[in-house]
Scaffold this motif. Structure first.
Motif, mmCIF file in Angstrom:
data_model
loop_
_atom_site.group_PDB
_atom_site.id
_atom_site.type_symbol
_atom_site.label_atom_id
_atom_site.label_comp_id
_atom_site.label_asym_id
_atom_site.label_seq_id
_atom_site.Cartn_x
_atom_site.Cartn_y
_atom_site.Cartn_z
ATOM 1 N N ALA A 1 0.855 -1.185 0.000
ATOM 2 C CA ALA A 1 0.000 0.000 0.000
ATOM 3 C C ALA A 1 0.888 1.231 0.000
ATOM 4 N N VAL A 2 0.288 2.386 -0.291
ATOM 5 C CA VAL A 2 1.031 3.635 -0.339
ATOM 6 C C VAL A 2 0.344 4.655 0.556
ATOM 7 N N LEU A 3 1.105 5.232 1.456
ATOM 8 C CA LEU A 3 0.616 6.218 2.415
ATOM 9 C C LEU A 3 0.898 7.610 1.869
ATOM 10 N N HIS A 4 -0.144 8.402 1.684
ATOM 11 C CA HIS A 4 0.013 9.731 1.103
ATOM 12 C C HIS A 4 -0.109 10.862 2.101
ATOM 13 N N GLY A 5 -0.814 10.669 3.182
ATOM 14 C CA GLY A 5 -0.973 11.786 4.104
ATOM 15 C C GLY A 5 -1.528 11.346 5.434
ATOM 16 N N TRP A 6 -1.356 12.171 6.431
ATOM 17 C CA TRP A 6 -1.854 11.891 7.765
ATOM 18 C C TRP A 6 -2.226 13.204 8.428
#
Length: 468
Positions: A397-402
């Protein structure tokens, strides 16, 4: 030599792997990067290819999940009675970056140990089979005869009788070249975290010598270490116990000789349950050394520390790791959380807060009246997406923002606040290269409480409308 923790294996049997069908692995990743939210509102926007853990690739979708904390079916840990916070997954078919968004962070390895799920494959199998791991709390973990009472008003008791507990975890201290004295004096949360972190590294296809040691770090979410540490502290309370018993013996007119004999035998029996205090006891009982122990074992120099945001701790770990990767401070990060806290302190405490259900968990239901507690550990291995692609890493998966927020002062310290949760959503999507209008569905958390679930939906709704 191996030593066994927890209770004998008693969970339901697993289905053969060849009965599994192709499904996205959202529930696995969701478990691995959070062990429940509380006190803080955290959003994580995540975009990914839907790839089944057994190799099947399905059509791209975009999904979001809002998790003030996870219910015990999703991730058996300990959600708050009135869940606060939000975690957002936004999942899609391709990685996107722009000048306005955060650098994409890839999840390249996963590891977990949950009730009847010592690895991600078993966890996924349980999800497909819709298995629940709740059962009567084993007497080895909590003797209900001593602590249970159906009346919530009875002091120092819990009305809850069920939990999701880990069976059969073994730590091979000799095989891991850990001194036995260190092993015995250290909380099991340390060893569970170490073993799970190593499994995540292995899942990513790395060996210790392959890691970029200078810029590899470990961030662990944890609160209060674990129940073993709290139990061991009782050994040092013996002087108080001795004084109480001596005073009672005097009132009962025991002779000095009888009192001395009684105290001598009682001291031996009392202390026999606890490991002796030695040079390893302090480090073995601290929460902040869980991450340090993993760094020490893997010879990493990028920094290792524990973050404590109560039930949001592991999410803070992932957000912190993502930020350090985005800033170039790390090239690889291990992030996750561990929670082994099914002892009287938490179980009686949750009962007195009215957080436990006396019946069944009912999520998004007017009849919701609490949750069933559990325990577990999960880790993910993170790298910048560009580096993962360069190195040929498998990307889950790819994490783009938090986004991180809190509930401010509009309500009590444990009460939820819809606007606080909405702020976390907005902050997450401000970083992501897409909005909620792009989503196929929203997957919620559900505290199992009528108030918590309602507030969660009230936090999601206005942000969703804004993006439509």
């Amino acid at each position: 030599m191996r030593h066994r923790f927890f209770v004998p294996n008693g969970g339901p049997s697993a289905r053969p792997l060849d009965t599994l069908t192709a499904h996205p692995i959202l529930p696995i990743i969701k478990r691995l990067i959070c062990i429940y939210l509380k006190m803080a509102d955290i959003c994580i926007a995540l975009r990914r290819k839907f790839t089944h853990p057994f190799g099947h690739v399905s059509q791209p979708k975009i999904t979001t999940g809002i998790f003030p904390s996870l219910n015990a079916l999703d991730c058996p840990g300990q959600p708050p009675a009135r869940g606060e916070g939000a975690l957002v997954f936004a999942l899609g078919g391709r990685a996107m970056e722009s000048a306005e968004t955060s650098p994409a962070i890839a999840i390249i390895g996963i590891g977990c140990w949950y009730p009847d799920a010592p690895n991600p494959l078993r966890l996924w199998e349980n999800v497909l089979a819709r298995r629940r791991q709740f059962r009567r709390i084993p007497p080895q973990r909590l003797p209900l005869a001593d602590y249970h009472h159906p009346d919530p008003k009875v002091m120092d008791t819990t009305y809850g009788q069920r939990a999701a507990v880990i069976d059969g975890f073994e730590f091979d201290w000799a095989g891991r070249r850990i001194p036995q004295s260190t092993y015995r004096s250290t909380d099991v949360a340390h060893w569970l975290a170490l073993e799970t972190a190593l499994s995540a590294i292995s899942d990513a296809g790395y060996r210790q010598q392959d890691l970029p040691a200078e810029k590899a770090g470990v961030i662990v979410g944890n609160t209060l270490t674990g129940e073993q540490t709290r139990t061991t502290s009782l050994r040092l309370r013996w002087p108080y116990v001795r004084r109480v018993v001596a005073a009672s013996a005097k009132r009962q007119a025991l002779s000095p000789a009888q009192t001395d004999a009684l105290l001598g035998e009682l001291e031996g029996r009392y202390k026999a349950a606890f490991a002796p205090i030695n040079e390893d006891s302090l480090a073995g009982g601290l929460s902040n050394t869980i991450a340090g122990r993993i760094c020490n074992y893997l010879n990493l120099y990028g920094g290792g520390y524990t973050v404590d945001g109560a039930c949001a701790s592991s999410l803070l770990a992932v957000a912190t790791a993502g930020e350090r990767l985005a800033q170039g401070e790390l090239d690889l990060a291990l992030a996750g959380g561990v929670d082994i806290s099914l002892d009287p302190f938490e179980l009686v405490g949750f009962a007195k807060a009215g957080a436990l259900t006396p019946t069944e968990m009912r999520v998004y239901d007017r009849r919701g009246n609490g949750f069933i507690p559990g325990e577990g550990c999960g880790f993910v291995v993170l790298k910048r997406m560009a580096d993962a692609q360069r190195d040929g890493d498998y990307v889950y998966a790819v994490l783009h923002g938090w986004g991180i927020s809190s509930d401010g002062g509009q309500s009590g310290i444990t009460a939820p606040n819809a606007e606080g949760q909405a702020k976390a959503l907005r902050r997450a999507y401000a970083k992501a290269p897409y909005g909620m209008a792009d989503l196929d569905f929203i997957e919620g958390h559900g505290t199992g409480t009528a108030v918590g679930d309602r507030i969660e939906l009230e936090g999601i709704a206005p942000v969703s409308y804004t993006h439509l």
